[in-house]
Scaffold this motif. Structure first.
Motif, PDB file in Angstrom:
ATOM      1  N   THR A   1      -8.405   7.420   5.867  1.00 56.75           N
ATOM      2  CA  THR A   1      -6.809   6.854   5.416  1.00 56.75           C
ATOM      3  C   THR A   1      -6.720   6.931   3.848  1.00 56.75           C
ATOM      4  OG1 THR A   1      -6.004   6.738   7.387  1.00 56.75           O
ATOM      5  CG2 THR A   1      -4.927   5.680   5.872  1.00 56.75           C
ATOM      6  N   VAL A   2      -5.931   7.880   3.190  1.00 57.86           N
ATOM      7  CA  VAL A   2      -5.554   6.922   2.041  1.00 57.86           C
ATOM      8  C   VAL A   2      -4.678   6.420   1.446  1.00 57.86           C
ATOM      9  CG1 VAL A   2      -5.705   7.630  -0.616  1.00 57.86           C
ATOM     10  CG2 VAL A   2      -6.855   8.082   0.546  1.00 57.86           C
ATOM     11  N   ILE A   3      -4.349   5.004   0.895  1.00 56.73           N
ATOM     12  CA  ILE A   3      -3.101   3.798   0.924  1.00 56.73           C
ATOM     13  C   ILE A   3      -2.724   3.653  -0.593  1.00 56.73           C
ATOM     14  CG2 ILE A   3      -1.548   1.921   1.506  1.00 56.73           C
ATOM     15  CD1 ILE A   3      -3.717   2.339   4.244  1.00 56.73           C
ATOM     16  N   ILE A   4      -1.971   4.052  -0.955  1.00 55.55           N
ATOM     17  CA  ILE A   4      -1.253   4.105  -3.013  1.00 55.55           C
ATOM     18  C   ILE A   4      -1.119   2.459  -2.508  1.00 55.55           C
ATOM     19  CG2 ILE A   4       0.012   4.323  -4.010  1.00 55.55           C
ATOM     20  CD1 ILE A   4      -0.623   7.336  -3.336  1.00 55.55           C
ATOM     21  N   PHE A   5      -0.956   1.350  -3.338  1.00 57.78           N
ATOM     22  CA  PHE A   5      -0.705  -0.140  -3.569  1.00 57.78           C
ATOM     23  C   PHE A   5       0.454   0.672  -4.415  1.00 57.78           C
ATOM     24  CE2 PHE A   5      -3.962  -0.191  -0.036  1.00 57.78           C
ATOM     25  CZ  PHE A   5      -3.458  -0.960   0.557  1.00 57.78           C
ATOM     26  N   LYS A   6       1.672  -0.357  -4.581  1.00 56.37           N
ATOM     27  CA  LYS A   6       2.244  -0.896  -6.209  1.00 56.37           C
ATOM     28  C   LYS A   6       2.492  -2.008  -6.460  1.00 56.37           C
ATOM     29  CE  LYS A   6       3.706   0.819 -10.734  1.00 56.37           C
ATOM     30  NZ  LYS A   6       3.941   1.620 -10.321  1.00 56.37           N
ATOM     31  N   ASN A   7       2.147  -3.186  -7.566  1.00 59.77           N
ATOM     32  CA  ASN A   7       2.664  -4.389  -6.822  1.00 59.77           C
ATOM     33  C   ASN A   7       2.275  -5.340  -5.356  1.00 59.77           C
ATOM     34  OD1 ASN A   7       4.010  -4.271 -10.111  1.00 59.77           O
ATOM     35  ND2 ASN A   7       6.126  -3.378  -8.324  1.00 59.77           N
ATOM     36  N   GLY A   8       1.224  -4.573  -5.284  1.00 63.77           N
ATOM     37  CA  GLY A   8       0.892  -5.369  -4.065  1.00 63.77           C
ATOM     38  C   GLY A   8       0.767  -5.379  -2.042  1.00 63.77           C
ATOM     39  N   GLN A   9       2.279  -4.330  -2.613  1.00 73.16           N
ATOM     40  CA  GLN A   9       2.741  -3.544  -1.604  1.00 73.16           C
ATOM     41  C   GLN A   9       2.432  -1.932  -1.469  1.00 73.16           C
ATOM     42  OE1 GLN A   9       5.874  -5.032  -0.117  1.00 73.16           O
ATOM     43  NE2 GLN A   9       4.194  -6.855  -1.634  1.00 73.16           N
TER      44      GLN A   9
END
Length: 110
Positions: A80-88
């Motif tokens: 599973t690949v998850i993209i995070f931005k600003n800790g979210q």
């Protein structure tokens, strides 16, 4: 063939500083040693890390060794690949998908 930069590992100990407190978008591949599709997607993640250097940070998290983080994000199947931005958590891509699929997800958050 150009030398591929290996994607660094992230662990429970480094999760907060490397992923949640990052000033840029972060891609995390959740994987395990025994996972065949994970081995297929590793070189793709390595390529993306090289292509988006300076714009996106890429890490790999071994779910067997870092179960707490994996369960926190509801990882049920790998890779599973998850993209995070600003800790979210912004987007999750499950399975060994083509590079173009990952790239178009990444582009949305840069």
């Amino acid at each position: 063939m150009p030398l591929l930069r290996k994607v660094a590992a992230v662990t429970e100990a480094t999760w907060k500083s490397l992923v949640l407190e990052s000033d840029s978008a972060v891609l995390v591949e959740f994987w395990a040693e025994w996972c065949g599709p994970c081995r297929m997607i590793h070189p793709v993640i390595d390529e993306l890390a090289k292509e988006y250097v300076g714009k996106l940070k890429c890490y790999k998290l071994n779910t067997d060794e870092n179960g707490k983080v994996a369960s926190e994000y509801g990882i049920r199947s790998i890779p599973t690949v998850i993209i995070f931005k600003n800790g979210q958590k912004k987007e999750a891509i499950i399975g060994a998908v083509p590079k173009t699929t990952l790239a178009s997800s990444i582009e949305k958050f840069l």
